[in-house]
Design an enzyme around this catalytic site. Structure first.
Site, PDB file in Angstrom:
ATOM      1  CG  HIS A  17      14.782 124.810  88.892  1.00  0.00           C
ATOM      2  ND1 HIS A  17      13.859 124.522  87.685  1.00  0.00           N
ATOM      3  CD2 HIS A  17      15.723 123.859  88.894  1.00  0.00           C
ATOM      4  CE1 HIS A  17      14.788 123.678  86.959  1.00  0.00           C
ATOM      5  NE2 HIS A  17      15.871 123.162  87.467  1.00  0.00           N
ATOM      6  CE  LYS A  41      20.136 118.409  81.731  1.00  0.00           C
ATOM      7  NZ  LYS A  41      19.608 119.163  82.895  1.00  0.00           N
ATOM      8  NE  ARG A  91      16.268 116.244  90.785  1.00  0.00           N
ATOM      9  CZ  ARG A  91      16.250 116.353  89.403  1.00  0.00           C
ATOM     10  NH1 ARG A  91      15.252 116.615  88.671  1.00  0.00           N
ATOM     11  NH2 ARG A  91      17.255 116.135  88.608  1.00  0.00           N
ATOM     12  CB  SER A 129      13.387 121.249  83.087  1.00  0.00           C
ATOM     13  OG  SER A 129      13.511 122.087  84.100  1.00  0.00           O
TER      14      SER A 129
HETATM   15  O1  PNS Z   1      20.291 122.309  85.062  1.00  0.00           O
HETATM   16  P1  PNS Z   1      21.657 121.247  84.666  1.00  0.00           P
HETATM   17  O2  PNS Z   1      21.623 121.270  83.138  1.00  0.00           O
HETATM   18  O3  PNS Z   1      21.722 120.300  85.465  1.00  0.00           O
HETATM   19  O4  PNS Z   1      22.951 122.598  85.078  1.00  0.00           O
HETATM   20  C1  PNS Z   1      24.178 122.076  84.801  1.00  0.00           C
HETATM   21  C2  PNS Z   1      24.978 123.239  84.516  1.00  0.00           C
HETATM   22  C3  PNS Z   1      24.290 123.857  83.496  1.00  0.00           C
HETATM   23  C4  PNS Z   1      25.081 123.957  85.647  1.00  0.00           C
HETATM   24  C5  PNS Z   1      26.304 122.725  84.093  1.00  0.00           C
HETATM   25  O5  PNS Z   1      26.522 121.979  82.961  1.00  0.00           O
HETATM   26  C6  PNS Z   1      27.461 123.867  84.020  1.00  0.00           C
HETATM   27  O6  PNS Z   1      27.858 124.253  84.921  1.00  0.00           O
HETATM   28  N1  PNS Z   1      27.768 124.218  82.752  1.00  0.00           N
HETATM   29  C7  PNS Z   1      28.757 125.383  82.416  1.00  0.00           C
HETATM   30  C8  PNS Z   1      30.146 124.844  82.072  1.00  0.00           C
HETATM   31  C9  PNS Z   1      30.764 124.265  83.360  1.00  0.00           C
HETATM   32  O7  PNS Z   1      31.413 125.065  84.002  1.00  0.00           O
HETATM   33  N2  PNS Z   1      30.896 122.966  83.630  1.00  0.00           N
HETATM   34  C10 PNS Z   1      31.404 122.316  84.783  1.00  0.00           C
HETATM   35  C11 PNS Z   1      32.961 122.213  84.512  1.00  0.00           C
HETATM   36  S1  PNS Z   1      33.374 120.503  83.993  1.00  0.00           S
END
Ligand code: PNS
Length: 168
Positions: A17, A41, A91, A129
């Site tokens: 990150h 998650k 990745r 993570s």
């Molecule tokens: O590190 P991650 O868990 O892969 O990140 C995913 C994250 C948190 C960026 C994604 O789930 C997110 O954007 N969550 C906020 C809700 C949202 O806007 N979802 C996308 C629209 S469907």
């Protein structure tokens, strides 16, 4: 001022990150690292406050990086802050389908939401993570995977001493 948002669960933030945040900080005037809610998650090990603290400690060397959290839609956060881009690390090809879907959904929700993908460095391709948490839980060395500033905190939380074969 061109603002980018680096969203994620960051449970906890890894050197993978940090590499992406570091490079985003060179491309944009300001980068907001956003601890966001991922509905897939739900069992985070670290609280949002702890995750934010660890990101602050790991990005202390970057002047134009700030840390925030948000429980709503990323598209709405971009609208509110005037950020012009979402920066995400890729990745492997396996990341792409999900990230591509998210990028399209965010753009549909808010036309100003452009997603910029940065490819990870070869040495961080395996890093996540989850991998960090699993290694630490077995008492393994996570020195190469997280910032020195947060290594002990992660280890102390996850390493359960005295695991025995009976725990299998
Ligand atoms: O590190 P991650 O868990 O892969 O990140 C995913 C994250 C948190 C960026 C994604 O789930 C997110 O954007 N969550 C906020 C809700 C949202 O806007 N979802 C996308 C629209 S469907």
């Amino acid at each position: 001022m061109r603002i980018a948002v680096c969203p994620g669960s960051f449970d906890p933030v890894t050197l993978g990150h940090i590499d992406i945040i570091d490079r985003a900080a060179r491309l944009f005037d300001k980068v907001i690292v956003l601890v966001s809610f991922n509905p897939n998650k739900q069992n985070a090990v670290f609280s949002v406050k702890e995750r934010m603290e660890m990101i602050i400690e790991s990005t202390a060397h970057l002047d134009n990086v700030v840390v925030d959290c948000y429980s709503g839609l990323l598209a709405d956060y971009l609208k509110q802050t005037g950020a012009v881009a979402i920066v995400k690390g890729l990745r492997a090809v396996s990341d792409f389908e999900y990230e591509f879907q998210m990028a399209l959904a965010n753009k549909k929700l808010y036309d100003g939401a452009e997603t910029v993908f940065l490819t990870t460095t070869g040495e961080n391709m395996f890093l996540s993570s989850s991998v960090v948490k699993e290694i630490a839980s077995f008492g393994g060395d996570i020195t190469d995977f997280v910032s020195p500033a947060i290594k002990d905190r992660i280890f102390d939380r996850l390493c359960v001493p005295g695991k025995s074969d009976a725990d299998i």
